[in-house]
Design a protein around this motif. Structure first.
Motif, PDB file in Angstrom:
ATOM      1  N   ALA A 152       0.812  -1.212   0.000  1.00  0.00           N
ATOM      2  CA  ALA A 152       0.000   0.000   0.000  1.00  0.00           C
ATOM      3  C   ALA A 152       0.847   1.264   0.000  1.00  0.00           C
ATOM      4  N   TRP A 153       2.168   1.145   0.275  1.00  0.00           N
ATOM      5  CA  TRP A 153       3.029   2.322   0.309  1.00  0.00           C
ATOM      6  C   TRP A 153       3.423   2.779  -1.099  1.00  0.00           C
ATOM      7  N   ARG A 154       3.074   1.978  -2.096  1.00  0.00           N
ATOM      8  CA  ARG A 154       3.682   2.099  -3.412  1.00  0.00           C
ATOM      9  C   ARG A 154       2.968   3.128  -4.285  1.00  0.00           C
ATOM     10  N   ASN A 155       3.745   3.950  -5.022  1.00  0.00           N
ATOM     11  CA  ASN A 155       3.162   4.833  -6.032  1.00  0.00           C
ATOM     12  C   ASN A 155       3.353   4.271  -7.427  1.00  0.00           C
ATOM     13  N   ILE A 156       4.514   3.614  -7.633  1.00  0.00           N
ATOM     14  CA  ILE A 156       4.802   3.046  -8.947  1.00  0.00           C
ATOM     15  C   ILE A 156       5.060   1.559  -8.760  1.00  0.00           C
ATOM     16  N   ARG A 157       4.623   0.760  -9.729  1.00  0.00           N
ATOM     17  CA  ARG A 157       4.781  -0.691  -9.585  1.00  0.00           C
ATOM     18  C   ARG A 157       5.716  -1.236 -10.660  1.00  0.00           C
ATOM     19  N   PRO A 158       6.584  -2.188 -10.284  1.00  0.00           N
ATOM     20  CA  PRO A 158       7.460  -2.787 -11.292  1.00  0.00           C
ATOM     21  C   PRO A 158       6.717  -3.855 -12.087  1.00  0.00           C
ATOM     22  N   VAL A 159       6.877  -3.828 -13.401  1.00  0.00           N
ATOM     23  CA  VAL A 159       6.284  -4.851 -14.266  1.00  0.00           C
ATOM     24  C   VAL A 159       7.419  -5.506 -15.038  1.00  0.00           C
ATOM     25  N   VAL A 160       7.559  -6.825 -14.875  1.00  0.00           N
ATOM     26  CA  VAL A 160       8.670  -7.543 -15.502  1.00  0.00           C
ATOM     27  C   VAL A 160       8.240  -8.013 -16.884  1.00  0.00           C
TER      28      VAL A 160
END
Lengths: 300, 99
Positions: free
Chosen positions: B35-43
């Motif tokens: 929930a802390w995340r603004n951007i998510r990594p996509v592999v």
């Protein structure tokens, strides 16, 4: 998904640090703990004084670590570890590794008396100092590990720190303890190798791990690893080992030393520095590097 | 050890339920730091060379290896972006999180 290639991991895949910990984004201290625990294994006891890791670990009935943790007072990391080790020996347990895990404030300033005592007695403990160059847990106050020129909340831009960083490795070398090593989280295999080596040595062992702190350094979280790599390549924080206080060995031989300018520009805490001050810092870094090279050459 | 791996928060109703000495009873897995995340990594698994560097440098232990490929555990990824920065072939993209 074509390319059938077997994946080879450079580190063992056993995780003793769990997800859901309370570290900031891009925390270097978590990575340091992860690599060291991979090397030391499950039979480890940690003594953690007040530092970032006493928060990252989690509130009371929960813990993100799969090893026993003893939270102790700020100045007593080394003496608590000595006591735990003595207690374990009393009940006949000689295999368990006892680790004192302190930040730079708990090592350089507040805990140095207990550390010096433990090193003088040559107690059978590993002392790990993860160095994020200020009291980050309490809100970025200056410590004696803060480098020249850095901004902290107690050394604001107008009166930035004008003294160099304390050379803790030389202080520990003067105690003639069996093993001292500096490591950086960007070189994970190197951290692993040094922790593994320290595990097999008897006596006080000191590991000094460089762990960037994006919150306190005002750097981007994704730059943590890059900063930890740059600091080795421009030899502000060279990686070396000291055995028995006199035999110096370089772990990473830096061929072409990079200027410190790029490293400073990535961090907000150095933003106020003028070109003259950066030039002065570069001269200091070169001097320290030459001094280290002399020590390495004379111990060959 | 099995109980430690449960993602359950332990709440004491009274002090009588507390253990005699302060000891850890559960893991921090109940704390979903995603929930802390603004951007998510996509592999992008098409271009992945399976070097394991993203797994090695993840400070939240949220990249796991399955069938020799890295996957992100979005429950715990804090979105620091170290994996995208350190990927040698740049096959991890940081995508803005949608509300």
């Amino acid at each position: 998904m074509k390319k059938p290639r077997t994946m080879k991991l450079s580190l063992p895949d056993e995780e003793l640090v769990g997800s859901g910990n309370l570290a900031c984004q891009g925390c270097g201290a978590t990575l340091a703990m992860r690599y060291v625990l991979k090397a030391l294994g499950q039979r480890t006891v940690l003594c953690i004084p007040a530092c970032c890791w006493s928060v990252i670990d989690g509130p009371f009935p929960h813990s993100c670590l799969d090893v026993p943790v003893y939270h102790c007072a700020f100045e007593t990391a080394a003496s608590t570890a000595s006591g735990v080790k003595a207690g374990l020996e009393m009940v006949g347990d000689t295999e368990t590794t006892v680790v004192a895990w302190a930040g730079d404030g708990g090592t350089f300033d507040i805990g140095i008396q207990a550390l010096s005592g433990a090193a003088e007695r040559n107690d059978d403990i590993i002392y790990v100092c993860y160095d994020n160059e200020a009291y980050m847990n309490t809100g970025i106050q200056r410590s004696s590990a803060t480098p020249f020129g850095a901004w902290t909340t107690t050394t604001p831009v107008k009166h930035f720190k004008n003294r160099p960083k304390k050379d803790i490795d030389a202080i520990m070398a003067a105690h003639r303890i069996p093993y001292i090593a500096t490591a950086s989280i960007a070189y994970a295999e190197d951290v692993y190798k040094k922790a593994k080596k320290a595990k097999d040595i008897q006596g006080t062992r000191f590991l000094h791990i460089y762990a960037p702190c994006p919150t306190g350094w005002k750097s981007r979280p994704e730059d943590s690893i890059r900063l930890a790599r740059m600091v080795v390549q421009n030899s502000i924080f060279p990686l070396y080992e000291i055995e028995n206080g006199e035999k110096y060995t370089l772990s990473i031989k830096v061929k072409d030393k990079k200027p410190i300018h790029d490293y400073l520009k990535l961090q907000g805490r150095f933003r106020h520095l003028t070109e003259d001050q950066i030039k002065f810092m570069q001269e200091e870094v070169d001097k320290n590097w030459a001094r280290l090279l002399r020590k390495v050459e004379s111990s060959d | 050890m099995i109980r430690k791996k449960e993602a359950k928060k332990i709440v004491f109703q009274s002090e009588k339920e507390m253990p005699m000495m302060p000891m850890s009873l559960g893991s921090m897995l109940y704390n979903k730091t995603g929930a802390w995340r603004n951007i998510r990594p996509v592999v992008d698994l098409e271009n992945c060379i399976q070097c394991g560097i993203c797994w090695k440098f993840c400070p939240d232990m949220s990249i796991f290896i399955e069938n020799e490929f890295p996957y992100v555990n979005y429950d715990y990824c804090k979105g620091c972006g170290i994996c995208a920065e350190e990927c040698p072939v740049k096959c991890i993209a940081m995508v803005e999180e949608e509300k």
